[in-house]
Scaffold this active site. Structure first.
Site, PDB file in Angstrom:
ATOM      1  N   SER A 122     -48.340  21.800 -35.644  1.00  0.00           N
ATOM      2  CA  SER A 122     -48.638  23.064 -34.981  1.00  0.00           C
ATOM      3  C   SER A 122     -50.121  23.408 -34.932  1.00  0.00           C
ATOM      4  O   SER A 122     -50.533  24.227 -34.111  1.00  0.00           O
ATOM      5  CB  SER A 122     -47.867  24.196 -35.660  1.00  0.00           C
ATOM      6  OG  SER A 122     -48.215  24.273 -37.025  1.00  0.00           O
TER       7      SER A 122
ATOM      8  N   HIS B  77     -42.442  22.659 -31.569  1.00  0.00           N
ATOM      9  CA  HIS B  77     -43.410  22.396 -30.499  1.00  0.00           C
ATOM     10  C   HIS B  77     -43.080  21.150 -29.672  1.00  0.00           C
ATOM     11  O   HIS B  77     -43.943  20.645 -28.947  1.00  0.00           O
ATOM     12  CB  HIS B  77     -44.816  22.281 -31.097  1.00  0.00           C
ATOM     13  CG  HIS B  77     -45.240  23.535 -31.797  1.00  0.00           C
ATOM     14  ND1 HIS B  77     -45.710  24.647 -31.121  1.00  0.00           N
ATOM     15  CD2 HIS B  77     -45.222  23.882 -33.105  1.00  0.00           C
ATOM     16  CE1 HIS B  77     -45.980  25.610 -31.984  1.00  0.00           C
ATOM     17  NE2 HIS B  77     -45.685  25.169 -33.200  1.00  0.00           N
TER      18      HIS B  77
ATOM     19  N   LYS C  99     -40.656  29.609 -28.537  1.00  0.00           N
ATOM     20  CA  LYS C  99     -41.848  28.959 -27.961  1.00  0.00           C
ATOM     21  C   LYS C  99     -41.536  28.553 -26.526  1.00  0.00           C
ATOM     22  O   LYS C  99     -41.612  29.405 -25.652  1.00  0.00           O
ATOM     23  CB  LYS C  99     -42.285  27.826 -28.889  1.00  0.00           C
ATOM     24  CG  LYS C  99     -42.676  28.432 -30.257  1.00  0.00           C
ATOM     25  CD  LYS C  99     -43.183  27.473 -31.221  1.00  0.00           C
ATOM     26  CE  LYS C  99     -43.744  28.083 -32.490  1.00  0.00           C
ATOM     27  NZ  LYS C  99     -43.304  29.368 -32.975  1.00  0.00           N
TER      28      LYS C  99
END
Ligand SMILES: Cc1ncc(COP(=O)(O)O)c(C=O)c1O
Length: 403
Positions: A191, A219, A250
């Site tokens: 990250s 991610h 996200k």
């Protein structure tokens, strides 16, 4: 400070932090927690009345505000209201929760899935439910804070191997007493650095040493793999990860976290993990938005192609100017600045020229590696990325980071 206990360690800690923030604010170096007034098309935002290019968003595929996702959320409010008023186990489970879990399982090619109300809570609860005293957890040194906290909370022996160093991991696995339960855990995409874990290497070692494998896909969902399914698709591996953890906050424009795995594991978590049993269910609108978003990713593959093009443009351009973007291969693009103050100053320059980007400083990253942590998305225009790079380039020259 106006505290009754004026000179204990807590007061001193708070005072030191208050002083540091005051210094940053006085020098126009504080840019955290700014209220965004409006989300505009093309990955722009309005902040303090100014339109800015947004380079700090995790909406990697630009799905925030997608009409299908918004409509699904609104329909869920009309059908179920705004909350469940309870935990899932008792009266909190709605059909939209089970629908979402089926969608996630299908997307992740897993038997089934469970959801939690945040990604942070997911890591905390899942790791500490699976592992306990006497077990071993082996964790990459750059893993996200929620993984670290989950490992500490579990009470298991907590060992950290050097970042992506499979030799070091193997040595650690060899050191675990025979017959002891062990979990190996890592981010899929790191990250703060944007690089990708060596999944084939981890898979080989966890199979060889009979360890559980857990990967955090915060991610990588929507980012890695031809269809955005994540790290297994990226390496062309099938359903090989024992515990596939991810977030709904996200690429997926909602909030929450999940684990996809074999049905016995999920059933165990559903009856033993405290963030599921003792915390309220995901709100219906957020569950419905997440459910629709996974479908949009599969229906609109052009977004992943555009993200890949934009990522290449952004990383290539910054490197071409002489910036150190570390080992990133993804849409998380660190721009190395060095000392914390330099990263704050870079942020000021960028923000004053309408590029919304933020710094990451110690202790979130090792001292001396403070950076702008820029992100690029599928929704950025090519010309807008070029403008942002010009701004960052000028700032870098002014502050002596590049020539
Ligand atoms: C790798 C990783 N895991 C977990 C989380 C926590 O997720 P959430 O923000 O959904 O709680 C984050 C969020 O920053 C993350 O980057």
């Amino acid at each position: 400070m106006d505290f009754h206990n004026t000179n204990d360690a807590v007061t001193r800690r708070i005072q030191a932090f208050t002083d540091r923030l005051a210094m940053l604010r006085a020098n126009d170096l504080y840019f955290y927690n700014q209220p965004v007034q409006e989300i505009l098309p093309g990955m722009k935002v309005r902040v303090n009345g100014r339109e800015m290019g947004m380079y700090a968003s995790y909406s990697y595929l630009g799905l925030v505000g997608h009409p299908r996702i918004n409509a699904a959320a609104k329909a869920a409010v009309d059908k179920f209201g705004t909350g469940t008023n309870g935990v899932r186990t008792l009266a909190g489970t709605l059909t939209i929760h089970t629908e979402l879990e089926e969608t996630i399982a299908d997307f992740k090619h897993a038997e089934t899935a469970i959801t939690y109300s945040s990604g942070y809570a997911t890591n905390l609860s899942v790791i500490s439910t699976l592992m306990g005293r006497g077990d071993y957890v082996l964790s990459d040194k750059l893993n996200h804070a929620s993984i670290v906290d989950g490992c500490l909370m579990s009470g298991a022996e907590f060992r950290r191997f050097r970042h992506k160093d499979m030799k070091h991991l193997e040595t650690m696995l060899q050191g675990v007493p025979e017959g002891t339960a062990k979990l190996v855990i890592a981010d899929s995409v790191f990250s703060m650095d944007g690089d990708i874990i060596d999944l084939p290497g981890m898979l080989e070692l966890t199979r060889k040493y009979d360890a559980w494998l857990m990967i955090d896909e915060a991610h990588s969902v929507g980012v890695l793999g031809k269809t955005g399914r994540g790290i297994e698709e990226h390496f062309d591996l099938g359903d090989v990860i024992d515990i596939k953890m991810g977030t709904l906050s996200k690429t997926i424009p909602s909030v929450g976290g999940y684990v996809a795995a074999k049905k016995e594991i999920i059933s165990y978590l559903r009856h033993a993990s405290r963030a599921y049993i003792f915390s309220a269910a995901l709100p219906p609108a957020q569950a419905a938005a997440a459910n629709e978003a996974f479908k949009v990713i599969l229906d609109e593959p052009w977004r992943i192609e555009q993200l890949n093009r934009n990522t290449k443009q952004f990383i290539g351009g910054l490197k071409g100017m002489g910036f150190d973007t570390m080992l990133t291969e993804t849409a998380i693009v660190p721009v190395l600045c060095g000392e914390d103050e330099k990263a704050f100053a870079m942020t000021r320059e960028a923000q004053h020229h309408d590029v919304f980007v933020l710094p990451v400083v110690s202790p979130a990253v090792p001292e001396g590696t403070a950076r702008l942590r820029a992100t690029v998305t599928a929704a950025h225009e090519t010309s807008e990325i070029a403008r942002a790079m010009d701004v960052i380039g000028e700032a870098g020259k002014k502050l002596g980071i590049i020539k």
